[in-house]
Write an enzyme that holds these catalytic residues in place. Structure first.
Site, PDB file in Angstrom:
ATOM      1  N   LEU A  89       5.717   3.645  -3.480  1.00  0.00           N
ATOM      2  CA  LEU A  89       6.384   2.984  -4.602  1.00  0.00           C
ATOM      3  C   LEU A  89       5.494   1.909  -5.222  1.00  0.00           C
ATOM      4  O   LEU A  89       5.398   1.792  -6.448  1.00  0.00           O
ATOM      5  CB  LEU A  89       7.707   2.365  -4.128  1.00  0.00           C
ATOM      6  CG  LEU A  89       8.522   1.624  -5.190  1.00  0.00           C
ATOM      7  CD1 LEU A  89       9.006   2.588  -6.269  1.00  0.00           C
ATOM      8  CD2 LEU A  89       9.712   0.896  -4.553  1.00  0.00           C
ATOM      9  N   TYR A 128      14.338  -5.147   6.815  1.00  0.00           N
ATOM     10  CA  TYR A 128      14.782  -6.277   5.998  1.00  0.00           C
ATOM     11  C   TYR A 128      15.112  -7.523   6.816  1.00  0.00           C
ATOM     12  O   TYR A 128      14.712  -8.634   6.459  1.00  0.00           O
ATOM     13  CB  TYR A 128      16.028  -5.888   5.184  1.00  0.00           C
ATOM     14  CG  TYR A 128      15.769  -4.998   3.991  1.00  0.00           C
ATOM     15  CD1 TYR A 128      14.476  -4.689   3.578  1.00  0.00           C
ATOM     16  CD2 TYR A 128      16.828  -4.459   3.255  1.00  0.00           C
ATOM     17  CE1 TYR A 128      14.241  -3.875   2.494  1.00  0.00           C
ATOM     18  CE2 TYR A 128      16.612  -3.641   2.164  1.00  0.00           C
ATOM     19  CZ  TYR A 128      15.317  -3.349   1.786  1.00  0.00           C
ATOM     20  OH  TYR A 128      15.096  -2.546   0.702  1.00  0.00           O
ATOM     21  N   LEU A 165      18.863   0.723 -13.680  1.00  0.00           N
ATOM     22  CA  LEU A 165      19.241  -0.374 -14.566  1.00  0.00           C
ATOM     23  C   LEU A 165      18.047  -0.877 -15.373  1.00  0.00           C
ATOM     24  O   LEU A 165      18.224  -1.654 -16.314  1.00  0.00           O
ATOM     25  CB  LEU A 165      19.851  -1.513 -13.750  1.00  0.00           C
ATOM     26  CG  LEU A 165      21.214  -1.195 -13.116  1.00  0.00           C
ATOM     27  CD1 LEU A 165      21.674  -2.344 -12.227  1.00  0.00           C
ATOM     28  CD2 LEU A 165      22.254  -0.913 -14.193  1.00  0.00           C
ATOM     29  N   HIS A 184      22.749   4.972  -8.713  1.00  0.00           N
ATOM     30  CA  HIS A 184      22.298   5.142 -10.101  1.00  0.00           C
ATOM     31  C   HIS A 184      23.445   5.506 -11.047  1.00  0.00           C
ATOM     32  O   HIS A 184      23.690   4.831 -12.046  1.00  0.00           O
ATOM     33  CB  HIS A 184      21.232   6.239 -10.188  1.00  0.00           C
ATOM     34  CG  HIS A 184      20.018   5.998  -9.350  1.00  0.00           C
ATOM     35  ND1 HIS A 184      19.567   4.739  -9.052  1.00  0.00           N
ATOM     36  CD2 HIS A 184      19.158   6.861  -8.750  1.00  0.00           C
ATOM     37  CE1 HIS A 184      18.480   4.839  -8.300  1.00  0.00           C
ATOM     38  NE2 HIS A 184      18.221   6.113  -8.108  1.00  0.00           N
ATOM     39  N   ASP A 205      21.998   9.249  -2.341  1.00  0.00           N
ATOM     40  CA  ASP A 205      20.691   9.042  -2.970  1.00  0.00           C
ATOM     41  C   ASP A 205      20.812   8.723  -4.454  1.00  0.00           C
ATOM     42  O   ASP A 205      20.043   7.914  -4.981  1.00  0.00           O
ATOM     43  CB  ASP A 205      19.819  10.293  -2.776  1.00  0.00           C
ATOM     44  CG  ASP A 205      18.416  10.129  -3.328  1.00  0.00           C
ATOM     45  OD1 ASP A 205      17.871   9.011  -3.229  1.00  0.00           O
ATOM     46  OD2 ASP A 205      17.863  11.103  -3.867  1.00  0.00           O
ATOM     47  N   HIS A 255      16.705   1.003  -9.815  1.00  0.00           N
ATOM     48  CA  HIS A 255      15.732   1.123 -10.912  1.00  0.00           C
ATOM     49  C   HIS A 255      16.330   1.769 -12.159  1.00  0.00           C
ATOM     50  O   HIS A 255      15.785   1.651 -13.254  1.00  0.00           O
ATOM     51  CB  HIS A 255      14.476   1.871 -10.441  1.00  0.00           C
ATOM     52  CG  HIS A 255      14.615   3.364 -10.412  1.00  0.00           C
ATOM     53  ND1 HIS A 255      15.045   4.047  -9.306  1.00  0.00           N
ATOM     54  CD2 HIS A 255      14.379   4.300 -11.357  1.00  0.00           C
ATOM     55  CE1 HIS A 255      15.061   5.342  -9.558  1.00  0.00           C
ATOM     56  NE2 HIS A 255      14.660   5.530 -10.798  1.00  0.00           N
ATOM     57  N   THR A 300       0.831  -1.216   0.000  1.00  0.00           N
ATOM     58  CA  THR A 300       0.000   0.000   0.000  1.00  0.00           C
ATOM     59  C   THR A 300       0.861   1.259   0.000  1.00  0.00           C
ATOM     60  O   THR A 300       0.337   2.363   0.079  1.00  0.00           O
ATOM     61  CB  THR A 300      -0.924   0.013   1.232  1.00  0.00           C
ATOM     62  OG1 THR A 300      -0.118  -0.045   2.419  1.00  0.00           O
ATOM     63  CG2 THR A 300      -1.870  -1.167   1.219  1.00  0.00           C
ATOM     64  N   GLY A 301       2.174   1.095  -0.067  1.00  0.00           N
ATOM     65  CA  GLY A 301       3.077   2.240  -0.018  1.00  0.00           C
ATOM     66  C   GLY A 301       3.147   2.997  -1.328  1.00  0.00           C
ATOM     67  O   GLY A 301       2.581   2.595  -2.350  1.00  0.00           O
ATOM     68  N   GLU A 357      17.205  17.437 -11.510  1.00  0.00           N
ATOM     69  CA  GLU A 357      15.809  17.466 -11.084  1.00  0.00           C
ATOM     70  C   GLU A 357      15.378  18.905 -10.816  1.00  0.00           C
ATOM     71  O   GLU A 357      16.163  19.712 -10.305  1.00  0.00           O
ATOM     72  CB  GLU A 357      15.618  16.641  -9.805  1.00  0.00           C
ATOM     73  CG  GLU A 357      15.914  15.168  -9.957  1.00  0.00           C
ATOM     74  CD  GLU A 357      15.644  14.415  -8.671  1.00  0.00           C
ATOM     75  OE1 GLU A 357      14.491  13.996  -8.453  1.00  0.00           O
ATOM     76  OE2 GLU A 357      16.583  14.268  -7.863  1.00  0.00           O
TER      77      GLU A 357
END
Length: 810
Positions: free
Chosen positions: A55, A167, A224, A285, A280, A222, A52-53, A261
């Site tokens: 992402l 985790y 990749l 990335h 971040d 993400h 429900t988050g 951004e």
């Protein structure tokens, strides 16, 4: 031994033929059942934790639906379990809304889309997953459902869209209560951040490694999954013939890897305060993209093992980063947002960078000397991401530019751009300059971009490129979820590569922990404020005078409003700025004084203080002032601790570490203070102070140094002249022994009268802890016995104060 046991069992069973017959029947039944099970259709259960988050709502459910659309007609069976900690009723309501918003590809008939969407909704459920009993119940329900539908279980995918602190508990529960049975596989998907530094990443990797095998873990970056990023290796592979001779240091001028951004960090300051822009974006990335560009190309690029091994080799070739490898910025509104969102006090100012430029070098034969520039930031002028490989150009065209032909002229810029998204083009694309070569891309999935008159990219009209875009755009998570299902490990971050990345980034992050970033207003108003340039391995902002003491009356000052403050302090010139610009200004002033002195007198005599404040200055002089006349410079010490010169507390040792070993000063021009004579430290009878005074008198005309660099202690001391130790404040002595209130207590120092003979005295004052003494000294008179710094006033030379904003404003 086993053979003997088998023979024994056979003899025993032959004596009892009934038992033998029953056993053979059981074996045949078991074998037949196993064969039938293999023939049964397989079911994959996908469990989305944090369903429900944010992402999950934005990307993951859509990605799972896309996987279902791809695979449903190929004999696969699916069940989708959305889980979270919220109650069943709230979770079901939230999931229902998400499932209703799912979309099909544009070329799918609406009726067929509605049918498949209804099937997906029917196969998706919500359940609360919190306790070990919940995990066990989930496992039993999956097994019962598979058995009820006459299927066999192929595998389970657990997608952990939850904060990293959760985790380990989740991993423990999956491992103990929710693994699939024999013959079925397990895949556990983890979202970044994967640690905060090397130590935390190692700890997390060790904990997860105690529950899962490496092949069971899929760490998602993400980036990749971005279509253009995923195309970098295939592009290099399909164009080997054209690129083999170009993809190296002889032809590549530089590589730029950029993610800009326009949004700021509002609403995410809690996360940003902990991680900042480097953790971040750049550590993951942009570093992943860097390895795809820089790695050696495997013979077989479709082999995940080969790709991952070559990526690791690229990590191992990265040259270590230094403090001068980075420039940092922070948009002006950030600290205010942090104060509001995290209830910080009104005087709180964050040091978290929201902008970073990093200069990376790779120490191997292919890339030696080629700068790789990584840059990312928030509140910038545009939203765009790209990789730009700019090639060297040695061509000279005789005819004027109006006669150049885009497909032929060698004088036009030559570049390859992997345009990841957004920006002027507003779509993913691969661009190759027409004066390079026509690239090969798979025609089934990539098409040539139609011309857009007036559109220019990287200095050229779009028509000057061979430009290709995806036939069908696909979001990153859809691609990655498909790769998880198909066991494509090369699209994910392995433990080994993760730790290699943190080995590379952690030293830089540690060195930047207390750096004050450059403030920028945000958006288009940034102007050239964040432009930076590099020289060798040193990166610096292009504008050296960018900061303003306080903002003007408007809430959004323009770049022109930013400047170094010049004023008066104790009736002498004051230069004040943020630390980086202050040090750059002081280094520039010292070099200018050196050049003038050498031009007039043939040599330059510079006396330097020790301690922590000048370290950044030494590093700046060593790394960024290649025209400094070091061969004609004499270096003296203003003061010294009574310790051996090789001791880490020695001022000379600090000078040696941060400056001398990096510049070419003749060894006979370096003059350490003789504090260690006849195996003794600062013994009066050894006359070290007199010896240094005689050396100064012999080499420095009239005992007048060209420049003396001083600091100011929190008690008002300067050099090693202390209020509690009046030696050296007046009189004829040039060099004196003094006593410090802090260890080591014995010191040697230039006297105040000798300091005041200098042609120029620079006083460097840095840090918030100096604010109180700076205020006090600003209003006292000439009282060196109380505050020795107040006695610094050159007889006929100039005194200039260099004070950072923390010391000046607090």
């Amino acid at each position: 031994m086993l053979a003997a046991l088998g023979m024994s069992a056979e003899l025993h069973l032959k004596r009892r033929p009934g038992v033998w017959k029953m056993l053979m029947v059981a074996v045949c039944v078991a074998l037949l059942s196993g064969l039938q099970a293999q023939d049964l259709p397989g079911q994959v259960s996908i469990i989305l934790l944090g369903a429900t988050g944010d992402l999950a709502r934005k990307y993951l459910w859509q990605g799972l639906f896309h996987l279902y659309l791809e695979e449903v007609g190929k004999g696969h069976h699916f069940r989708f379990h959305g889980t979270a900690l919220t109650s069943t009723e709230q979770g079901q309501e939230a999931i229902a809304k998400v499932l209703e918003s799912l979309s099909c590809p544009g070329d799918m008939a609406s009726g067929h889309c509605a049918e498949l969407k209804a099937q997906f909704q029917q196969l998706s459920e919500y359940r609360r997953l919190k306790t070990p009993e919940d995990y066990l119940a989930l496992s039993k329900d999956i097994e019962a459902q598979v058995e009820h539908e006459g299927l066999r279980e192929t595998g389970r995918i657990f997608y952990l869209s939850v904060p990293p602190f959760a985790y380990v508990d989740i991993a423990r529960n999956i491992n103990s209560s929710c693994r699939p049975g024999p013959g079925a596989w397990l895949r556990v998907v983890l979202e970044k951040p994967f640690g905060h530094d090397l130590h935390s990443a190692q700890q997390l990797a060790a904990e997860l490694g105690s529950f899962f095998r490496e092949e069971e873990m899929y760490r998602v970056d993400h980036y990749l999954g971005k279509q253009v990023v995923a195309q970098i290796l295939p592009f290099r592979d399909q164009n080997r013939a054209a690129l083999d001779g170009l993809w190296n240091r002889h032809h590549v001028e530089r590589v730029e890897i950029v993610m800009k951004e326009t949004l700021d960090a509002e609403g995410r300051t809690s996360f940003y305060e902990e991680y900042g822009v480097i953790r971040d974006v750049l550590q993951n990335h942009l570093t992943e993209v860097l390895t795809l560009v820089a790695m050696e190309l495997p013979v077989n690029t479709s082999s995940p093992e080969a790709v991952l091994q070559h990526k690791l080799q690229a990590f191992q070739a990265l040259r270590g980063l230094q403090r001068h490898s980075a420039v940092l910025g922070q948009y002006q509104a950030y600290s205010g947002q942090v104060r509001r969102e995290l209830q910080k006090p009104d005087n709180f100012h964050s040091l978290t960078p929201t902008f970073a430029g990093i200069l990376v070098h790779i120490d191997n034969l292919r890339w030696e000397g080629v700068p790789f520039i990584l840059m990312s930031g928030k509140a910038l002028d545009e939203r765009v991401s790209y990789v730009r490989i700019l090639f060297k150009n040695q061509a000279f065209c005789v005819q004027s530019e109006k006669h150049w032909v885009a497909a032929q002229s060698r004088c036009l810029p030559r570049q390859i751009i992997f345009y990841i998204g957004h920006g002027e083009l507003d779509s993913p694309a691969v661009l190759v300059s027409r004066n390079l070569f026509r690239p090969a891309l798979p025609s089934a999935s990539w098409k040539e971009v139609e011309g857009q008159p007036g559109l220019r990219l990287f200095g050229l009209p779009l028509s000057d490129y061979y430009a290709y875009s995806p036939v069908r755009e696909q979001d990153a998570y859809s691609l990655l979820i498909s790769h998880i299902f198909h066991c494509r490990k090369d699209s994910f971050v392995t433990t080994e590569n993760l730790l290699a990345s943190w080995v590379f980034w952690t030293p830089l992050l540690d060195s930047l922990a207390h750096e004050v970033p450059r403030f920028y207003p945000g958006g288009a108003e940034n102007g050239q404020l964040l432009d930076f340039e590099f020289s060798g391995s040193h990166l610096s902002f292009s504008q050296l005078l960018p900061e303003q003491l306080v903002p003007g009356p408007d809430s959004a000052p323009l770049p022109s409003d930013f400047q170094v403050l010049t004023a008066k302090y104790r009736d002498s010139p004051l230069i004040s700025a943020w630390p980086e610009e202050l040090i750059a200004r002081l280094a520039g002033d010292i070099e200018a004084a050196a050049v003038r002195a050498v031009r007039r007198f043939g040599e330059f005599h510079l006396a330097l203080s020790g301690g922590s404040s000048p370290v950044a200055l030494f590093q700046q002089l060593a790394a960024g002032h290649y025209s400094f006349p070091w061969a004609h410079t004499h270096l003296w010490l203003v003061d010294e601790r009574c310790v051996p010169l090789w001791d880490p507390e020695s001022n000379f040792q600090g000078l040696q570490t941060h400056l001398l070993q990096h510049v070419r000063v003749p060894h006979y021009n370096v003059h350490p203070m003789p504090v260690h004579r006849r195996q003794r430290l600062c013994a009066e009878e050894d006359q070290g102070a007199q010896a240094y005074a005689e050396e100064i008198s012999a080499l420095v005309t009239n005992g007048s140094f060209d420049l003396v660099l001083l600091g100011m202690g929190t008690d008002g001391h300067t050099a090693s002249l202390f209020p509690q130790s009046p030696a050296g404040l007046d009189g004829e002595q040039l060099v004196v022994l003094t006593t410090s209130p802090s260890s080591p207590h014995r010191r040697m120092s230039l006297s105040l009268p000798l300091i005041n003979r200098a042609r120029k005295v620079a006083v460097l004052v840095m840090g918030r802890m100096k604010r109180e003494i700076a205020m006090l000294v600003s209003r006292v008179g000439h009282e060196p016995k109380k505050w020795p710094i107040s006695g610094v006033l050159p007889d006929s030379g100039q005194l200039v104060w260099y004070m950072d904003y923390d010391a000046f404003l607090g």
